[in-house]
Design a protein around this motif. Structure first.
Motif, PDB file in Angstrom:
ATOM      1  N   THR A 219       0.833  -1.208   0.000  1.00  0.00           N
ATOM      2  CA  THR A 219       0.000   0.000   0.000  1.00  0.00           C
ATOM      3  C   THR A 219       0.865   1.255   0.000  1.00  0.00           C
ATOM      4  O   THR A 219       0.584   2.223  -0.732  1.00  0.00           O
ATOM      5  CB  THR A 219      -0.937   0.003   1.223  1.00  0.00           C
ATOM      6  N   ARG A 220       1.919   1.240   0.796  1.00  0.00           N
ATOM      7  CA  ARG A 220       2.820   2.403   0.841  1.00  0.00           C
ATOM      8  C   ARG A 220       3.538   2.587  -0.502  1.00  0.00           C
ATOM      9  O   ARG A 220       3.674   3.711  -0.990  1.00  0.00           O
ATOM     10  CB  ARG A 220       3.850   2.241   1.958  1.00  0.00           C
ATOM     11  N   ALA A 221       3.978   1.487  -1.100  1.00  0.00           N
ATOM     12  CA  ALA A 221       4.669   1.589  -2.383  1.00  0.00           C
ATOM     13  C   ALA A 221       3.743   2.151  -3.454  1.00  0.00           C
ATOM     14  O   ALA A 221       4.157   2.978  -4.281  1.00  0.00           O
ATOM     15  CB  ALA A 221       5.188   0.213  -2.792  1.00  0.00           C
ATOM     16  N   ARG A 222       2.476   1.735  -3.450  1.00  0.00           N
ATOM     17  CA  ARG A 222       1.511   2.254  -4.427  1.00  0.00           C
ATOM     18  C   ARG A 222       1.302   3.755  -4.219  1.00  0.00           C
ATOM     19  O   ARG A 222       1.247   4.527  -5.184  1.00  0.00           O
ATOM     20  CB  ARG A 222       0.193   1.492  -4.298  1.00  0.00           C
ATOM     21  N   ALA A 223       1.208   4.158  -2.953  1.00  0.00           N
ATOM     22  CA  ALA A 223       1.008   5.580  -2.664  1.00  0.00           C
ATOM     23  C   ALA A 223       2.216   6.403  -3.095  1.00  0.00           C
ATOM     24  O   ALA A 223       2.070   7.521  -3.618  1.00  0.00           O
ATOM     25  CB  ALA A 223       0.733   5.765  -1.174  1.00  0.00           C
ATOM     26  N   MET A 224       3.390   5.869  -2.868  1.00  0.00           N
ATOM     27  CA  MET A 224       4.610   6.589  -3.279  1.00  0.00           C
ATOM     28  C   MET A 224       4.644   6.763  -4.786  1.00  0.00           C
ATOM     29  O   MET A 224       5.013   7.829  -5.292  1.00  0.00           O
ATOM     30  CB  MET A 224       5.849   5.823  -2.802  1.00  0.00           C
ATOM     31  N   ARG A 225       4.222   5.743  -5.515  1.00  0.00           N
ATOM     32  CA  ARG A 225       4.208   5.841  -6.969  1.00  0.00           C
ATOM     33  C   ARG A 225       3.230   6.909  -7.435  1.00  0.00           C
ATOM     34  O   ARG A 225       3.527   7.696  -8.340  1.00  0.00           O
ATOM     35  CB  ARG A 225       3.848   4.488  -7.566  1.00  0.00           C
ATOM     36  N   GLU A 226       2.075   6.912  -6.817  1.00  0.00           N
ATOM     37  CA  GLU A 226       1.056   7.877  -7.220  1.00  0.00           C
ATOM     38  C   GLU A 226       1.448   9.297  -6.838  1.00  0.00           C
ATOM     39  O   GLU A 226       1.278  10.235  -7.625  1.00  0.00           O
ATOM     40  CB  GLU A 226      -0.281   7.491  -6.579  1.00  0.00           C
ATOM     41  N   ASP A 227       2.000   9.466  -5.632  1.00  0.00           N
ATOM     42  CA  ASP A 227       2.340  10.812  -5.153  1.00  0.00           C
ATOM     43  C   ASP A 227       3.487  11.423  -5.941  1.00  0.00           C
ATOM     44  O   ASP A 227       3.484  12.614  -6.247  1.00  0.00           O
ATOM     45  CB  ASP A 227       2.706  10.769  -3.671  1.00  0.00           C
ATOM     46  N   ASP A 228       4.469  10.603  -6.249  1.00  0.00           N
ATOM     47  CA  ASP A 228       5.683  11.123  -6.892  1.00  0.00           C
ATOM     48  C   ASP A 228       5.720  10.864  -8.380  1.00  0.00           C
ATOM     49  O   ASP A 228       6.683  11.238  -9.052  1.00  0.00           O
ATOM     50  CB  ASP A 228       6.919  10.493  -6.239  1.00  0.00           C
TER      51      ASP A 228
END
Length: 234
Positions: A219-228
């Motif tokens: 979940t964190r990796a997906r969020a990092m991809r989307e945010d950055d």
């Protein structure tokens, strides 16, 4: 096992053991830092060497195994191979690791002594020596020791980058989830800022059957991809 059958080491261990009230604790902690061993090796080994040989020993003790080109890279010498062959021929405490005379290692008690002396006498040089070792191993296709030396040099960001660039995925592919878990722990917070490392941590957790943690990391990796707006690391 700790003396590796070295006769003088066994004698020194026996003498030191007489002064200990706790045999098991003594055996567990026995090494090159033991007073009698340290004094003996300093007198018989270090003090008998020429200054440039002593300097080479101290500079190269940051690695667990030695070959000529690695010695040259760490020390600036251009005769590392010949130096190792000569030292091994005159000093039984330098052990060959192969039949070709390419790789060597120090007797563990000697390595303990050298590292203690290096920490004492050249602390300011140690981070650079570890960076040099990391560069050499990375350039020669050995990213695992490269990461270890980057961590020891204090460069955890670069260590995390090496994991994300491929090493972490290789460890996952070979089922070495525990090794990856330990390396990510050594890298620490620096791994949390790289999408690939976060995803690798998720895979590592999944392979260790830590399902909730694996989901959190994914979940964190997906969020990092989307945010950055980052691409997934290969």
């Amino acid at each position: 096992r700790r003396t590796e059958g070295w006769a003088a080491g066994l004698v020194l261990a026996g003498l030191s053991l007489r002064r200990s009230d706790d045999t098991q604790t003594f055996v567990d902690s026995f090494g090159g830092a033991d007073g009698l061993v340290s004094d003996y090796l300093t007198d018989e080994l270090l003090d008998s060497l020429a200054d440039h040989d002593r300097d080479t020993l101290l500079a190269s003790c940051v690695v667990d195994r030695l070959c000529g080109p690695l010695v040259d890279h760490l020390t600036g010498r251009d005769d590392g191979t010949q130096w190792l062959v000569r030292l091994a021929a005159t000093n039984q405490l330098l052990r060959p690791l192969d039949s070709t005379g390419t790789w060597y290692r120090h007797h563990q008690l000697v390595l303990d002594l050298l590292r203690a002396e290096a920490t004492r006498s050249l602390p300011d040089r140690l981070p650079d020596l570890h960076r040099r070792a990391a560069t050499w191993f990375d350039e020669h296709g050995e990213p695992e020791p490269a990461v270890r030396h980057l961590v020891l040099a204090g460069d955890r960001v670069q260590a995390a980058a090496v994991l994300a660039a491929g090493l972490g995925w290789r460890l996952i592919a070979t089922g070495a989830a525990d090794t990856l878990h330990r390396m990510l722990a050594d890298v620490g917070d620096a791994a949390d800022s790289i999408t690939g490392c976060v995803l690798q941590a998720g895979w590592s957790a999944l392979l260790r059957n830590e399902i909730d943690l694996a989901q959190q990391r994914l979940t964190r990796a997906r969020a990092m991809r989307e945010d950055d707006n980052r691409a997934w690391d290969p």
